[in-house]
Design a protein around this motif. Structure first.
Motif, mmCIF file in Angstrom:
data_model
loop_
_atom_site.group_PDB
_atom_site.id
_atom_site.type_symbol
_atom_site.label_atom_id
_atom_site.label_comp_id
_atom_site.label_asym_id
_atom_site.label_seq_id
_atom_site.Cartn_x
_atom_site.Cartn_y
_atom_site.Cartn_z
ATOM 1 N N ILE A 68 0.854 -1.194 0.000
ATOM 2 C CA ILE A 68 0.000 0.000 0.000
ATOM 3 C C ILE A 68 0.889 1.243 0.000
ATOM 4 N N ILE A 69 0.645 2.118 -0.976
ATOM 5 C CA ILE A 69 1.387 3.369 -1.109
ATOM 6 C C ILE A 69 0.359 4.492 -1.201
ATOM 7 N N VAL A 70 0.572 5.576 -0.458
ATOM 8 C CA VAL A 70 -0.301 6.743 -0.511
ATOM 9 C C VAL A 70 0.533 7.931 -0.979
ATOM 10 N N LEU A 71 0.068 8.585 -2.043
ATOM 11 C CA LEU A 71 0.724 9.791 -2.535
ATOM 12 C C LEU A 71 -0.140 11.006 -2.236
ATOM 13 N N GLU A 72 0.525 12.131 -1.990
ATOM 14 C CA GLU A 72 -0.143 13.396 -1.713
ATOM 15 C C GLU A 72 0.252 14.418 -2.768
ATOM 16 N N ALA A 73 -0.379 15.577 -2.716
ATOM 17 C CA ALA A 73 -0.131 16.650 -3.677
ATOM 18 C C ALA A 73 1.363 16.915 -3.816
ATOM 19 N N GLY A 74 1.806 17.017 -5.072
ATOM 20 C CA GLY A 74 3.198 17.287 -5.376
ATOM 21 C C GLY A 74 4.042 16.048 -5.581
ATOM 22 N N GLN A 75 3.495 14.872 -5.274
ATOM 23 C CA GLN A 75 4.246 13.628 -5.458
ATOM 24 C C GLN A 75 3.835 12.963 -6.768
ATOM 25 N N SER A 76 4.735 12.118 -7.263
ATOM 26 C CA SER A 76 4.444 11.381 -8.493
ATOM 27 C C SER A 76 5.003 9.970 -8.392
ATOM 28 N N ILE A 77 4.532 9.117 -9.299
ATOM 29 C CA ILE A 77 4.956 7.719 -9.315
ATOM 30 C C ILE A 77 4.915 7.205 -10.747
ATOM 31 N N LYS A 78 5.796 6.273 -11.055
ATOM 32 C CA LYS A 78 5.741 5.522 -12.310
ATOM 33 C C LYS A 78 5.528 4.068 -11.936
ATOM 34 N N ILE A 79 4.516 3.455 -12.534
ATOM 35 C CA ILE A 79 4.257 2.033 -12.328
ATOM 36 C C ILE A 79 4.511 1.336 -13.656
ATOM 37 N N ASN A 80 5.432 0.391 -13.627
ATOM 38 C CA ASN A 80 5.815 -0.317 -14.849
ATOM 39 C C ASN A 80 4.696 -1.204 -15.374
ATOM 40 N N LYS A 81 4.643 -1.347 -16.692
ATOM 41 C CA LYS A 81 3.649 -2.220 -17.325
ATOM 42 C C LYS A 81 3.775 -3.631 -16.766
ATOM 43 N N ASN A 82 2.684 -4.363 -16.862
ATOM 44 C CA ASN A 82 2.590 -5.745 -16.395
ATOM 45 C C ASN A 82 2.759 -5.875 -14.880
ATOM 46 N N THR A 83 2.410 -4.797 -14.146
ATOM 47 C CA THR A 83 2.429 -4.790 -12.683
ATOM 48 C C THR A 83 0.992 -4.780 -12.188
ATOM 49 N N ARG A 84 0.652 -5.678 -11.267
ATOM 50 C CA ARG A 84 -0.709 -5.725 -10.714
ATOM 51 C C ARG A 84 -0.883 -4.555 -9.741
ATOM 52 N N VAL A 85 -1.942 -3.754 -9.977
ATOM 53 C CA VAL A 85 -2.149 -2.539 -9.197
ATOM 54 C C VAL A 85 -3.647 -2.278 -9.005
ATOM 55 N N GLN A 86 -3.958 -1.629 -7.892
ATOM 56 C CA GLN A 86 -5.316 -1.123 -7.685
ATOM 57 C C GLN A 86 -5.205 0.338 -7.274
#
Length: 120
Positions: A74-92
């Protein structure tokens, strides 16, 4: 012919869960399958099913918070943050918080329902 495109009329994706999706570039706006760029607003309490997309997804949080469950973490991002999730990764993706989450999502190649692989 100009060497740029100004998007003044993004495609508003129809939803049934209260989420607002305005796709500025991508398959529905200019038939571009290389990349999609969307401005999103996820209401409080919103969530999507788990998925394993065939595209990399970059998310930049403008305001509020967004929760990601990435392969069980579980990851929580707030205003001003960013993330890259690679293809073929299970995510919700979800917003279990009390305020709207506004963010930009960029998918490469472009988002499509055929390549998102959402679970039932």
């Amino acid at each position: 012919m100009k060497n740029y495109i100004i998007q003044n009329n993004p495609f508003v994706v129809p939803t049934t869960d209260g989420k607002v999706i305005k796709e500025h570039f991508g398959i529905p706006t200019n038939n571009n399958s290389d990349i999609s760029i969307a401005h999103m607003k996820a209401p409080a309490g919103w969530s999507e099913p788990f998925q394993t997309p065939e595209f990399d997804e970059y998310t930049f949080i403008i305001s509020g918070k967004k929760q990601f469950i990435i392969e069980g973490e579980i990851i929580v991002l707030e205003a001003g943050q960013s993330i890259k999730i690679n293809k073929n990764t299970r995510v919700q993706y979800s917003n279990p918080f009390t305020e709207v989450c506004e963010y930009i999502a960029i998918c490469k190649p472009a988002f499509s329902m055929d390549s998102v692989n959402r679970e039932e």
